[in-house]
Design an enzyme around this catalytic site. Structure first.
Site, PDB file in Angstrom:
ATOM      1  NE  ARG A  36     -10.397  -5.496   0.742  1.00 56.07           N
ATOM      2  CZ  ARG A  36      -9.663  -4.473   1.196  1.00 56.07           C
ATOM      3  NH1 ARG A  36     -10.238  -3.439   1.774  1.00 56.07           N
ATOM      4  NH2 ARG A  36      -8.349  -4.454   1.008  1.00 56.07           N
ATOM      5  CB  CYS A  42     -14.280   0.931   0.341  1.00 63.14           C
ATOM      6  SG  CYS A  42     -13.768   2.651   0.505  1.00 63.14           S
ATOM      7  CD  GLN A  95     -12.918  -1.965  -0.368  1.00 64.45           C
ATOM      8  OE1 GLN A  95     -12.088  -1.848   0.524  1.00 64.45           O
ATOM      9  NE2 GLN A  95     -14.105  -2.512  -0.157  1.00 64.45           N
ATOM     10  NE  ARG A 125      -3.829   0.573   2.007  1.00 60.68           N
ATOM     11  CZ  ARG A 125      -5.021   0.597   2.614  1.00 60.68           C
ATOM     12  NH1 ARG A 125      -5.197   1.299   3.708  1.00 60.68           N
ATOM     13  NH2 ARG A 125      -6.034  -0.087   2.121  1.00 60.68           N
ATOM     14  CG  HIS A 163      -8.438  -0.125  -2.534  1.00 58.15           C
ATOM     15  ND1 HIS A 163      -7.630  -1.219  -2.298  1.00 58.15           N
ATOM     16  CD2 HIS A 163      -9.032   0.154  -1.331  1.00 58.15           C
ATOM     17  CE1 HIS A 163      -7.719  -1.570  -1.022  1.00 58.15           C
ATOM     18  NE2 HIS A 163      -8.565  -0.751  -0.413  1.00 58.15           N
ATOM     19  CG  ASP A 190     -13.691   6.226  -0.567  1.00 60.27           C
ATOM     20  OD1 ASP A 190     -13.572   5.909   0.633  1.00 60.27           O
ATOM     21  OD2 ASP A 190     -12.706   6.451  -1.304  1.00 60.27           O
TER      22      ASP A 190
HETATM   23  N1  NVA Z   1     -10.104   6.724  -0.925  1.00 58.89           N
HETATM   24  C1  NVA Z   1      -9.699   6.197   0.355  1.00 58.89           C
HETATM   25  C2  NVA Z   1      -9.899   4.720   0.412  1.00 58.89           C
HETATM   26  C3  NVA Z   1      -9.587   4.091   1.734  1.00 58.89           C
HETATM   27  C4  NVA Z   1      -9.726   2.602   1.737  1.00 58.89           C
HETATM   28  C5  NVA Z   1      -8.247   6.558   0.607  1.00 58.89           C
HETATM   29  O1  NVA Z   1      -7.437   6.440  -0.319  1.00 58.89           O
HETATM   30  O2  NVA Z   1      -7.927   6.983   1.713  1.00 58.89           O
HETATM   31  N1   CP Z   2     -11.146  -0.344   2.750  1.00 59.41           N
HETATM   32  C1   CP Z   2      -9.881  -0.431   3.155  1.00 59.41           C
HETATM   33  O1   CP Z   2      -8.965  -0.700   2.383  1.00 59.41           O
HETATM   34  O2   CP Z   2      -9.703  -0.248   4.497  1.00 59.41           O
HETATM   35  P1   CP Z   2      -8.324  -0.036   5.267  1.00 59.41           P
HETATM   36  O3   CP Z   2      -7.797   1.306   4.868  1.00 59.41           O
HETATM   37  O4   CP Z   2      -8.692  -0.127   6.707  1.00 59.41           O
HETATM   38  O5   CP Z   2      -7.369  -1.127   4.850  1.00 59.41           O
END
Ligand code: NVA
Ligand code: CP
Length: 307
Positions: free
Chosen positions: A290, A262, A133, A103, A130, A222
């Site tokens: 997930r 998500c 997800q 990530r 993502h 989101d």
């Molecule tokens: N758009 C959000 C998704 C989190 C799972 C982010 O990138 O923070």
């Molecule tokens: N939806 C998701 O990826 O959650 P986290 O940021 O908690 O991993």
């Protein structure tokens, strides 16, 4: 040749459908208490440059349940944080691990890692997309609606990484997708453009949330403030205020609409408590999946396509 999971765009419909079949089998085994450990002796490395609850825990638990092991690597506690190159890190990790999930911010970082690694690389979220997800989200839709074919998905909010993966999924799987985003926060033109050019279904963007929600089978949203955008909080809250998923918006959708998020959610901002905890919400089933879908990804990448 090793296979990576960097984006949904890079997958074929057949590959995605076979992940769904595999995830269903794996989930069934899990629910029946059947021990299934095809990854005995295998190790997944999980590199995080951003925080996580779901991605970290579901991958780690998933590896454990499959008989393998996972190592959590916080970016800044590794030599990456002191400037070791992605290439050298990839080559080194490939000598110890069987798969790496990462990530990070830029999609280029993941692509570079995948180029140098001789083990499969999984995208656990970038600023661009993502994939894990949205693959598990579509798996959840299949569970609830029987299929993704012929459905209309409405995505309300920021044209961000989640929006991009919805666009890639609609392109590859052929369901209709309408995104409602403020004019200044539309999805990336390249991602949207290629989808609109190649898609067999309708993929469109509007700035009117109720138009997007009209007759929708699925409404998804989101956060308005993604990781890394914290300094824009005050300004974003204002711009997005009309893009809240609330009971009024749901009246435009089909009667049996399901609501997805998500997570993490910012209750009272992009979604109300009432909707999140209401009868249409499938948000925590979505979170659970997930685990099952990612187990399918792990087995497929480390073991090959056959179950
Ligand atoms: N758009 C959000 C998704 C989190 C799972 C982010 O990138 O923070
Ligand atoms: N939806 C998701 O990826 O959650 P986290 O940021 O908690 O991993």
């Amino acid at each position: 040749m090793k296979k990576d999971l960097l984006s949904i765009y890079n997958l074929s419909r057949e590959e995605i459908d076979s992940l769904f079949v595999r995830a269903k089998e794996i989930k069934k085994k899990q629910k029946k208490g059947i021990i299934y450990q095809p990854l005995l002796g295998k190790t997944l490395g999980m590199v995080f440059e951003k925080p996580s609850t779901r991605t970290r825990v579901s991958f780690e638990v998933g590896m454990y349940q499959l008989g393998g092991h996972a190592i959590y690597l916080r970016w800044r506690d590794t030599q990456l944080g002191r400037g070791e190159t992605i290439g050298d890190t990839a080559r080194t990790l490939s000598r110890y691990l069987n798969c790496v999930m990462i990530r990070t911010f830029s999609q280029e970082t993941i692509e570079e890692l995948a180029r140098y690694a001789t083990i499969p690389v999984i995208n656990g979220l970038t600023d661009s997309c993502h994939p894990c997800q949205i693959l598990s989200d579509v798996f959840t839709i299949i569970e609830k609606k029987g299929t993704y074919q012929g459905l209309k998905v409405a995505y309300i909010g920021d044209g961000n990484n989640i929006a991009h993966s919805w666009i890639d999924a609609a392109l590859r799987l052929g369901f209709d997708l309408t995104l409602a985003c403020p004019a200044a926060h539309q999805p990336d033109r390249k991602v949207l453009g290629r989808a609109q050019q190649e898609a067999t279904s309708r993929i469109e963007v509007t700035s009117d949330p109720s138009l997007a929600a009209k007759d929708a089978d699925v409404i998804s949203t989101d956060t308005w403030v993604s990781m890394g955008q914290e300094t824009e909080y005050r300004q974003r809250i204002k711009v997005f205020k009309e893009f809240q998923v609330n009971t009024h918006l749901l009246t435009a959708a089909k009667k049996d609409v399901v609501v997805m998020h998500c997570l993490p959610a910012h209750r009272g901002e992009e979604i109300t408590d009432e909707v999140m905890d209401g009868a249409h919400s499938i948000i925590f089933d979505q979170a659970e999946n997930r685990l099952h879908l990612q187990k399918a990804i792990l087995v497929t990448l480390m073991e090959g396509p056959e179950l």
